[in-house]
Each structure stands twice: as structure tokens, then as C-alpha cells.
Design a protein around this motif. Sequence first.
Motif, PDB file in Angstrom:
ATOM      1  N   SER A  73      27.451 -11.584 -78.033  1.00 21.74           N
ATOM      2  CA  SER A  73      27.637 -10.398 -78.882  1.00 21.74           C
ATOM      3  C   SER A  73      27.082 -10.666 -80.287  1.00 21.74           C
ATOM      4  CB  SER A  73      29.128 -10.060 -78.963  1.00 21.74           C
ATOM      5  OG  SER A  73      29.348  -9.028 -79.891  1.00 21.74           O
ATOM      6  N   ASN A  74      26.538  -9.625 -80.859  1.00 23.59           N
ATOM      7  CA  ASN A  74      26.061  -9.701 -82.245  1.00 23.59           C
ATOM      8  C   ASN A  74      27.117  -9.251 -83.243  1.00 23.59           C
ATOM      9  OD1 ASN A  74      23.464 -10.599 -81.505  1.00 23.59           O
ATOM     10  ND2 ASN A  74      22.829  -8.477 -81.027  1.00 23.59           N
ATOM     11  N   ASP A  75      28.262  -8.842 -82.745  1.00 29.77           N
ATOM     12  CA  ASP A  75      29.342  -8.355 -83.597  1.00 29.77           C
ATOM     13  C   ASP A  75      30.224  -9.534 -84.006  1.00 29.77           C
ATOM     14  OD1 ASP A  75      31.527  -7.161 -84.787  1.00 29.77           O
ATOM     15  OD2 ASP A  75      31.659  -5.524 -83.325  1.00 29.77           O
ATOM     16  N   ARG A  76      30.086 -10.026 -85.207  1.00 26.51           N
ATOM     17  CA  ARG A  76      30.841 -11.197 -85.668  1.00 26.51           C
ATOM     18  C   ARG A  76      32.339 -10.907 -85.734  1.00 26.51           C
ATOM     19  NH1 ARG A  76      28.708 -15.875 -85.110  1.00 26.51           N
ATOM     20  NH2 ARG A  76      29.990 -16.685 -86.825  1.00 26.51           N
ATOM     21  N   GLU A  77      32.704  -9.652 -86.091  1.00 25.78           N
ATOM     22  CA  GLU A  77      34.113  -9.310 -86.143  1.00 25.78           C
ATOM     23  C   GLU A  77      34.746  -9.384 -84.752  1.00 25.78           C
ATOM     24  OE1 GLU A  77      36.085  -8.828 -88.724  1.00 25.78           O
ATOM     25  OE2 GLU A  77      34.338  -9.408 -89.944  1.00 25.78           O
TER      26      GLU A  77
END
Length: 480
Positions: free
Chosen positions: A398-402
Amino acid sequence: MEVSNTQSLYQNLISSAIQRCRIAEDLCRLTVVLKRIPDSDPPLVRISYTGIGSCLEEFQNLKCPRNSVSDDNFDGVLSVTTTSTCDCKIFHYHINLKETVAARKLTRLPSTPKNGAKFSGTEVSLSTCESIEELIEGITHFFQKMLILKIPKVAVELVVERANGHGSGYENLLLADEGILLSLPISNVERLTSGLEDYVLKHGNMFDQQCSSCFLSREHLKVGNGVGCRTESARSTGQVVEAVIIISELPEPSSDSSPSCFRACSARTEVLYFQEFSPCSIPQSSLDGLTSIDWKSYGLDLGTNVLDSNGCAILEWENLPPYTHIDIVIHCYHKKVTIIQAQQKTKGYKHLVKKAIKVALDGLKQRYKGTLLSAHAVKICSYAPDLARTITGLILSSNDREFQKECCSLLGLQPNVIEEEKKVEDCIKEKIIAIIEINDKKQQRRTEFAPLLFDGENIHGPEFLDEYHEGEDGYSILDL
């Protein structure tokens, strides 16, 4: 070990002595003396014990093994000396065991005055055609099992008296008082547990030597115990069944050495069985209770059940892991301290045996992680590595760090660990397996399998549940 007819006879006499010692309120000593003087005479077995004097009916009704009765080398005469504290004399009797029970009578001999002394106890003796060595082996083997019970208030002694050029010589082969020396008052099942641990640590065939190559201490054993009982009443003595199970995981030997323990190559369990505080053969009712257990729900596949010539139950496991051994002991008795007649002993123990064994198995399952998982749970656990690898890949891709931070928080990991794929994968795998184990334990109380493969209940404790957020459909990420 095969028990001869005469061995069976003196084991019955020792068992009766144990019962008399248990009834007594004071500390008791049980002594067995093996004597041959001179060497040409047949050996003499003398069993003496302090405590309450014997009931003479015990000897009148004593069943003598058939082959022993017909043996010309065995005269069948039992000598009995007994007295109670209230008696002013010591009484002496002879009884011929070759006579039938119906015709058997006690021959009363001249008594001996006690001269005001206050003591009680009994001594019985008989001659036998067996050699001293055979007697030592048989009685030692019998005491070896009896000491598992760690009977309170009874010390045991085995002495050999031999003639030599200077007169008589004495050799003390066994002096056991572990039951007396236990510092705190503990229950019978706790004594049984402690006794079986000692038995296992000593390989079951040594009194004074622990096998340090297999186990360093009791902490290396997985131990579970259970109790099944009926309520004591005015008409019932209250039946009790205690069971102890020990799983030993032995060290795997190196390729150039033999196994460190004889049990490492055995997938068989000899079930040690006791009734009324004495080792004996397992009756069919108790055996039925033992074999009626759903062993597969504990990951064990029970093979052919064998009763050997001595009446010992031998369990053969089809799928026991290498270098693993299982020891089982069962003790059936009555709460009221009485000498129970033989025909009363085996009545109605099937259900209680099954209950005690299941409680012991469930205790092992709860206490030791990954122990006694059902075949169903083991199969699901085999999928855990692939499932953990897949979930890890989804998180790390995933590119979503959160989202990745939330996943780390859910897993109990620090955010910077997200870069370490192996740690994330191992953490997910451990949690999946932990949930499988939780559900497998619950299945012991469910009539059906849980509809969900994974259940996140209690995996992180109350603090996790306080912070937990459900999705729109009301299920967590772990409810797959």
C-alpha cells in the motif's frame, strides 16, 4: 513385568497393610523383610506394620492364587501376629491358605503379654519357593508404583536379611518417607501429581537416580490433572477418581548417538492404575471410560488398545510426534477411609474416569500453548504462514502510510517496523495461530464448530477492546 502367583499373594497382603496404616491416626511404618537363614531354607517374606491391628476376617477370606496352592514347595501356612492398643496381649495365629475359604479356620496359638505397653500393629509371614532375587525384583517393582501415591503418614521400608559367616547381615534396599515429609497439607491429587512427576523424572525404574540427560527439572514436563467424584452420603462412601497426565518432550539425540531415553522410541503409554491406594490391574469399567474419550479432539489418534497379561492398559498412539511420551495415572477410591470389599471397588467408575481424564486434558490444553490442538486446528494452523505472507504483502504494497501505521498499531508493532517484512509476517502468523488456539479451546464447550474461522476475542486484552473500532458491518478485520 509378569506377576507370579506368590507375588500376587504378598502384594495383596501389602495392600491390606496399606489400608490399615491409612485408617490409623498416627504415623505408621510398613516394613517388608526378606529372610533366608540358613541358605538351604526357602525364603521367608515378613510384612509388618504399625497402626490399627488387623481384622482376622481379612486373612480368612484371602484368596490364594490357584497355582500357588498346588505347589509342593509352598506350604500355604500364613502366620499372623496382631494386637490393638486396647489389648493387653499380642495374639498369634496360623492359617492354611491351601484350604478353601469356606473351610478355612484360624488356629490360635499361645499369646504373649504386653506387660502394660501401649502399641498396636500386625505382622504376617509366609515362606515361598521364589528366590530372594525374584522377591526383591517383584516387591521393588510393586513399591515403585505404590510410592507414586505419596500416601500420607506412611513410611515404607524393604530389608533383606541374609546369613553369612559371622551371623546375619541386613541390607536396607528401600526407605521411602516422601509422603510424610511433604511440608504443607496437600490434596490426594496433588500428591499423585508430585509422585508421577518423580516417577517420570526417574524413568519409572529407579528410586534414587534422575535422568539429567532427558530432564533438568519438573519445569520441563507438561502436567495436567483432573478429579471426578460422586457425593458422599449416609449410604455411599463417595467415589473419587483422580487422573494425572504428563507429556514429556525429550531432546532429539545427535546423529551419532543413541536416544537419550528408552521412551523416545515408544509411542505407547502404560496406564498406571490404583484402587484404594494400592496398584492393581485396570478393570473393564475404568478401561471403557478411558477409551470412550474423543482423543482426536485433543489431536491424538488412539490405535489398538491392548490389555497385557497383567491387566495393564497399553495405549498405542498413531500420530505421536517423535521424542514425545505420554504418562497417565488413574486412582479410584472412596472418600470414607474404610477397607472396601473387592466386589465394591469397580462399580460405576466409567463416567468418573472419563470426566477426570477430560479435565486433565483440558487443563493441559489451557496451560500450555499449542498443546493438544485438535486435528482440525492443526490443519488450519498449517495455512497460517501463507495467510500471514499474503496479508503482509497487502499491507506493505500500500502507498497509504496512514493505513500502514494503523496496521502496525493493530498488530502491536512500532510504525518503523513496517520496513521489516519478516517481523510483520511473523507477528501476523503468531496472532492467527493464537486465535486458532483460542477457538480450539472453546470447541471443547461447544456443540458445533464456530461459524467464524477466526475470533479476535481477548487476543489483546481489555485495553485493546477499549480502543477497538468496528467496521460498518460490525465485524473486525480478524473475523474472516
